[in-house]
Design a protein around this motif. Structure first.
Motif, PDB file in Angstrom:
ATOM      1  N   ARG A 181     -13.511 -35.705  69.985  1.00 15.84           N
ATOM      2  CA  ARG A 181     -13.150 -37.093  69.704  1.00 15.84           C
ATOM      3  C   ARG A 181     -12.041 -37.062  68.651  1.00 15.84           C
ATOM      4  N   ALA A 182     -11.101 -37.992  68.756  1.00 15.36           N
ATOM      5  CA  ALA A 182      -9.915 -37.908  67.899  1.00 15.36           C
ATOM      6  C   ALA A 182      -9.358 -39.282  67.572  1.00 15.36           C
ATOM      7  N   GLY A 204       0.842 -39.612  57.677  1.00 17.99           N
ATOM      8  CA  GLY A 204      -0.590 -39.694  57.906  1.00 17.99           C
ATOM      9  C   GLY A 204      -1.133 -38.399  58.470  1.00 17.99           C
ATOM     10  N   TRP A 205      -2.218 -38.512  59.213  1.00 20.90           N
ATOM     11  CA  TRP A 205      -2.924 -37.335  59.702  1.00 20.90           C
ATOM     12  C   TRP A 205      -3.411 -37.544  61.129  1.00 20.90           C
ATOM     13  N   ALA A 206      -3.425 -36.467  61.900  1.00 25.91           N
ATOM     14  CA  ALA A 206      -4.107 -36.444  63.190  1.00 25.91           C
ATOM     15  C   ALA A 206      -5.488 -35.853  62.958  1.00 25.91           C
ATOM     16  N   SER A 224      -9.195 -45.880  61.334  1.00 27.41           N
ATOM     17  CA  SER A 224      -8.060 -45.189  61.943  1.00 27.41           C
ATOM     18  C   SER A 224      -6.904 -46.133  62.227  1.00 27.41           C
ATOM     19  N   ALA A 225      -5.814 -45.543  62.748  1.00 26.45           N
ATOM     20  CA  ALA A 225      -4.638 -46.325  63.142  1.00 26.45           C
ATOM     21  C   ALA A 225      -4.744 -46.833  64.574  1.00 26.45           C
ATOM     22  N   GLY A 226      -5.803 -46.489  65.288  1.00 23.60           N
ATOM     23  CA  GLY A 226      -6.049 -47.053  66.608  1.00 23.60           C
ATOM     24  C   GLY A 226      -5.971 -46.085  67.757  1.00 23.60           C
ATOM     25  N   GLY A 227      -4.923 -45.272  67.799  1.00 18.27           N
ATOM     26  CA  GLY A 227      -4.757 -44.306  68.881  1.00 18.27           C
ATOM     27  C   GLY A 227      -5.060 -42.907  68.412  1.00 18.27           C
ATOM     28  N   ALA A 228      -4.762 -41.932  69.266  1.00 16.47           N
ATOM     29  CA  ALA A 228      -5.069 -40.531  68.970  1.00 16.47           C
ATOM     30  C   ALA A 228      -3.931 -39.638  69.443  1.00 16.47           C
ATOM     31  N   TYR A 229      -3.971 -38.402  68.977  1.00 17.40           N
ATOM     32  CA  TYR A 229      -3.089 -37.344  69.486  1.00 17.40           C
ATOM     33  C   TYR A 229      -3.602 -36.994  70.880  1.00 17.40           C
TER      34      TYR A 229
END
Length: 471
Positions: free
Chosen positions: A330-331, A384-386, A417-422
């Protein structure tokens, strides 16, 4: 994503095999189970056939055959994909793993790479010349998948993402034609390839810009580990310190279990910890000054910073995470490491379900954040960070417990979180998650998909659905 299995006659497969330099493997072949296995053993897919390609002509033949017979196509490079998209039920798998050559040009600081290469292959070739190109955090990761998803790694702060260093790519398109995509040729496709995943074709060659690092390829790196009880303090210090550090120094932070093996002290084996793995690629004459803040902080259990060739750091965790483990991912992307998030990391760090399970936060700042958000398909450029949460274990009986831990962790953390993912860290999570991960670049990606793959031939991926055919 559902498809109706297509029956293809044995005669048709015989005709395909006759056109190939590589091997065609069908379910009655004794090599079938080995050939369909992927890095994540939680994925168990049964394709209609697998072609181990030997050259670009084999790839072209497979794409055309798949289109002719209305077969689902799955593209396999290194096989690391979290969702197991390298294989798929009832699909024709285009397996690129035998295409493993690299060509280094030291004078022009470039490397040309085949799509079956891992980053260990690339680093082996380039570090010998004191240089490398930005990649990820494991040598066993495939070049193709990591690159097409963006490419976050140890060198991102200094040299940008992998896609920021991609100069050109040879691509077999959905109609079976071969094109070269670059800033000067098929520039729209080149833009989309840099983060848009395998949605637009099969890349059969990558050319990357390389950079001199360290002292003739020797960097200073390794882990600094802290007691798990210090996690909150370490994370608060880290989030403030990292943006102020020289871009030659980067480090990802996580919660983990100290491996029960050298070089870690035996009395620490199996102990849960908060850790930062650092990588310094600058001048060794300045190293003491640059590294002093990270050596001086807190009361670490281990300070494992050493001189080493870059490829040694890049492969340091390969033995700990061999192919064939159970994985559940999960990310999310994070614009900050908030106090609320830190409390959640502390909670679930204490609940790590197995020795392999872990949480990592990878920085995306410095050079990576100076690229405009719309310059490539990879959209999260504001710093930011992934983040990634992975439940991992060798035992299939642990699959449910490690998955539940990761789901519960993510459910609590996601609101921060910012909403999306890598996209390279995502499972098969649906269209809304894909859209969130590309932010304002999604509509432009759809336009490129409409031009180069209007029938969604390449759909076994984090799919960007075309609109021209209503698919």
């Amino acid at each position: 994503m559902t498809t109706t299995p297509i029956e293809v006659s044995p005669t048709a497969y015989d005709e395909l095999a006759a056109t190939l330099r590589g091997d065609l493997i069908t379910p009655d072949d004794q090599r079938y189970d080995e050939a369909r296995a992927v890095y994540n053993a939680m994925i168990d897919k049964k394709p209609a056939a697998i072609v181990r390609c030997r050259d670009t002509a084999d790839v072209v033949a497979c794409v055309r055959f798949g289109r002719t017979h209305n077969l689902t196509l799955a593209i396999r490079g290194g096989g690391h994909n979290a969702a197991g998209f390298g294989v798929w039920d009832d699909a024709l798998v285009i397996d690129l793993s035998l295409l493993r050559s690299t060509t280094v040009d030291p004078d022009n600081h470039t490397v040309r790479v085949d799509p079956g290469c891992t980053w260990a292959d690339v680093d082996h070739a380039t570090v010998a010349f004191g240089m490398t190109t930005p990649s990820g955090f494991l040598g066993s990761t495939g070049v193709a998948g990591l690159t097409l998803g963006g490419g976050i790694g140890y060198l991102s702060r200094r040299f940008g993402l992998t896609v920021d260093n991609l100069l050109s790519a040879d691509v077999v398109l959905a109609d079976g034609t071969l094109v070269t995509a670059s800033e000067n040729s098929h520039s729209d496709l080149f833009w989309a390839l840099r983060g848009g995943g395998g949605n637009f074709g099969v890349v059969t060659s990558f050319t990357f810009r390389c950079h001199d690092i360290g002292e003739h390829g020797v960097i200073i790196g390794g882990p600094v580990l802290y007691d798990l009880a210090d996690t909150a303090e370490v994370m608060r210090w880290y989030r403030e310190l990292l943006p102020s550090l020289p871009e030659e120094l980067s480090g990802w932070i996580g919660t983990l279990t100290i491996p029960p093996a050298p070089p870690f002290p035996e009395e620490l084996w199996g102990r849960k910890a908060c850790g930062i793995v650092w990588c310094y690629t600058g001048s060794h004459e300045l190293a003491d000054e640059v590294l002093e803040p990270i050596k001086a902080f807190g009361s670490p259990l281990v300070v494992g910073l050493h001189d080493m060739p870059f490829n040694v750091l890049q492969t340091a965790f390969d033995a700990l995470y061999p192919a064939g483990l159970q994985w559940y991912w999960r990310a999310d992307m994070f614009e900050e490491i908030s106090d609320e998030a830190i409390a959640i990391h502390c909670k679930y760090g204490a609940l790590l379900p197995t020795g392999h399970s872990t949480m990592h936060l990878y920085p995306i700042d410095g050079a990576a954040s100076r690229v405009r958000e719309d310059a490539t398909a990879f959209a999260y450029r504001g710093g930011g960070w992934a983040g990634v949460i992975v439940g991992v274990d060798p035992d299939p009986a642990s699959a449910e417990s490690i998955s539940q831990w990761a789901r519960d962790y993510w459910d609590e953390l996601h609101p921060t979180s910012a909403g999306g993912a890598y996209v390279n860290f995502m499972m098969n999570e649906g269209e809304d998650r894909v859209k969130a991960s590309y932010r304002g670049n999604y509509d432009r990606l759809v336009q490129v998909k409409n031009r180069y793959d209007p029938d969604n031939t390449f759909r076994v991926n984090q799919n960007i659905r075309p609109t021209t055919r209503g698919l």
